[in-house]
Design a protein around this motif. Structure first.
Motif, short mmCIF file in Angstrom:
data_model
loop_
_atom_site.label_atom_id
_atom_site.label_comp_id
_atom_site.label_asym_id
_atom_site.label_seq_id
_atom_site.Cartn_x
_atom_site.Cartn_y
_atom_site.Cartn_z
N PHE A 65 -7.97 9.43 1.07
CA PHE A 65 -7.47 8.10 0.72
C PHE A 65 -8.01 7.06 1.68
O PHE A 65 -8.47 5.98 1.27
CB PHE A 65 -5.94 8.11 0.75
N ASN A 66 -7.96 7.36 2.97
CA ASN A 66 -8.42 6.40 3.97
C ASN A 66 -9.91 6.13 3.86
O ASN A 66 -10.36 5.00 4.04
CB ASN A 66 -8.08 6.90 5.37
N LEU A 93 -4.78 12.42 3.08
CA LEU A 93 -4.76 11.08 3.67
C LEU A 93 -6.17 10.66 4.10
O LEU A 93 -6.54 9.49 3.98
CB LEU A 93 -3.81 11.05 4.87
N GLU A 144 -0.86 6.54 -5.42
CA GLU A 144 -1.79 7.43 -4.72
C GLU A 144 -1.28 7.82 -3.33
O GLU A 144 -1.40 8.97 -2.91
CB GLU A 144 -3.16 6.77 -4.58
N LEU A 145 -0.70 6.86 -2.63
CA LEU A 145 -0.22 7.14 -1.29
C LEU A 145 1.13 7.84 -1.32
O LEU A 145 1.44 8.66 -0.44
CB LEU A 145 -0.12 5.84 -0.48
N ARG A 146 1.95 7.54 -2.32
CA ARG A 146 3.22 8.28 -2.46
C ARG A 146 2.93 9.76 -2.71
O ARG A 146 3.66 10.63 -2.22
CB ARG A 146 4.06 7.70 -3.60
N VAL A 162 0.35 11.41 -1.57
CA VAL A 162 -0.05 11.97 -0.27
C VAL A 162 1.18 12.31 0.55
O VAL A 162 1.31 13.40 1.12
CB VAL A 162 -0.95 10.97 0.50
N LEU A 213 0.82 -1.21 0.00
CA LEU A 213 0.00 0.00 0.00
C LEU A 213 0.85 1.26 0.00
O LEU A 213 0.58 2.21 -0.74
CB LEU A 213 -0.93 -0.02 1.22
N LEU A 214 1.90 1.30 0.81
CA LEU A 214 2.73 2.49 0.92
C LEU A 214 3.52 2.78 -0.35
O LEU A 214 4.04 3.88 -0.52
CB LEU A 214 3.69 2.38 2.11
N HIS A 223 3.67 7.04 8.36
CA HIS A 223 3.04 8.35 8.19
C HIS A 223 3.49 9.31 9.30
O HIS A 223 3.72 10.50 9.04
CB HIS A 223 1.52 8.22 8.19
#
Length: 211
Positions: free
Chosen positions: A110-111, A107, A90-92, A94, A85-86, A153
């Protein structure tokens, strides 16, 4: 020359059929675990829902705990790609946001999307954990992975110099508000929209954690 081409074609069709079977099995398992409960769902039930033989389920996933684990992984990621996931773009994106308040807002969006996918299955696993050892182990693994993710995070937030609390407090606040319970209570229980929930969660994190 036509022989090798035919064999390659047949092999490609078999791989595609196997992937389609896995997709249907995982979808069926997810739906049954959520609606019927993990403990009351059998491999035969999953096979019937997916339209395959029980032997096909066993060949692809070996047993029900492995099926649960893979169903969870696919539900978290939203697809069957084997990408943590990390490390997903999309999370990169964020984590690349330099303003911490804006990062928390992103975040939260996304969450919220992740909760839309995972909250019901998480609740099903939690409900089965008291009486099923495999579900209990899965629940512990889910929480461990989420804690590791929230620690990352928190480290990234501390590195901005904009964090108003200790790094471990940031980690624990993020961890405790991302298990699906809040989303389930406010969105499914109180009728909030995902957009309202994400905006509220972003404000909560910014007010509590950002300096």
């Amino acid at each position: 020359m036509s022989g090798p081409v035919k064999r390659q074609y047949d092999s490609s069709r078999r791989r595609e059929q196997a992937r389609e079977n896995r997709r249907r099995i995982l979808e069926a398992a997810h739906d049954l675990f959520v609606t019927r409960g993990y403990g009351r769902t059998t491999i035969a039930d999953v096979a019937e829902r997916a339209g395959v033989a029980p032997e096909t389920v066993y060949a692809a996933f070996k047993n029900k705990p492995t099926l649960l684990h893979r169903a969870w992984d696919v539900t978290v990621g939203g697809d069957d790609e084997d990408v943590p996931l990390l490390e997903r773009p999309e999370l990169r994106a964020v984590l690349a946001e330099p303003d911490l308040r804006a990062r928390f807002a992103a975040l939260a969006v996304f969450n919220t999307a992740a909760m839309r996918r995972t909250a019901r299955l998480h609740l099903a696993v939690r409900g089965a954990a008291a009486s099923d050892a495999a579900a209990a182990a899965m629940l512990a693994e889910i929480d461990r992975q989420r804690l590791e993710g929230m620690a990352e995070h928190a480290r990234a937030a501390a590195a901005t110099g904009q964090l108003a609390v200790a790094e471990d407090e940031c980690r624990d606040v993020l961890w405790s508000t991302t298990d699906g319970s809040l989303w389930h209570q406010l969105v499914e229980g109180r009728g909030w929209t995902d957009e309202r929930y994400a905006a509220w969660l972003g404000r909560l994190w910014a007010a509590t954690l950002a300096g």
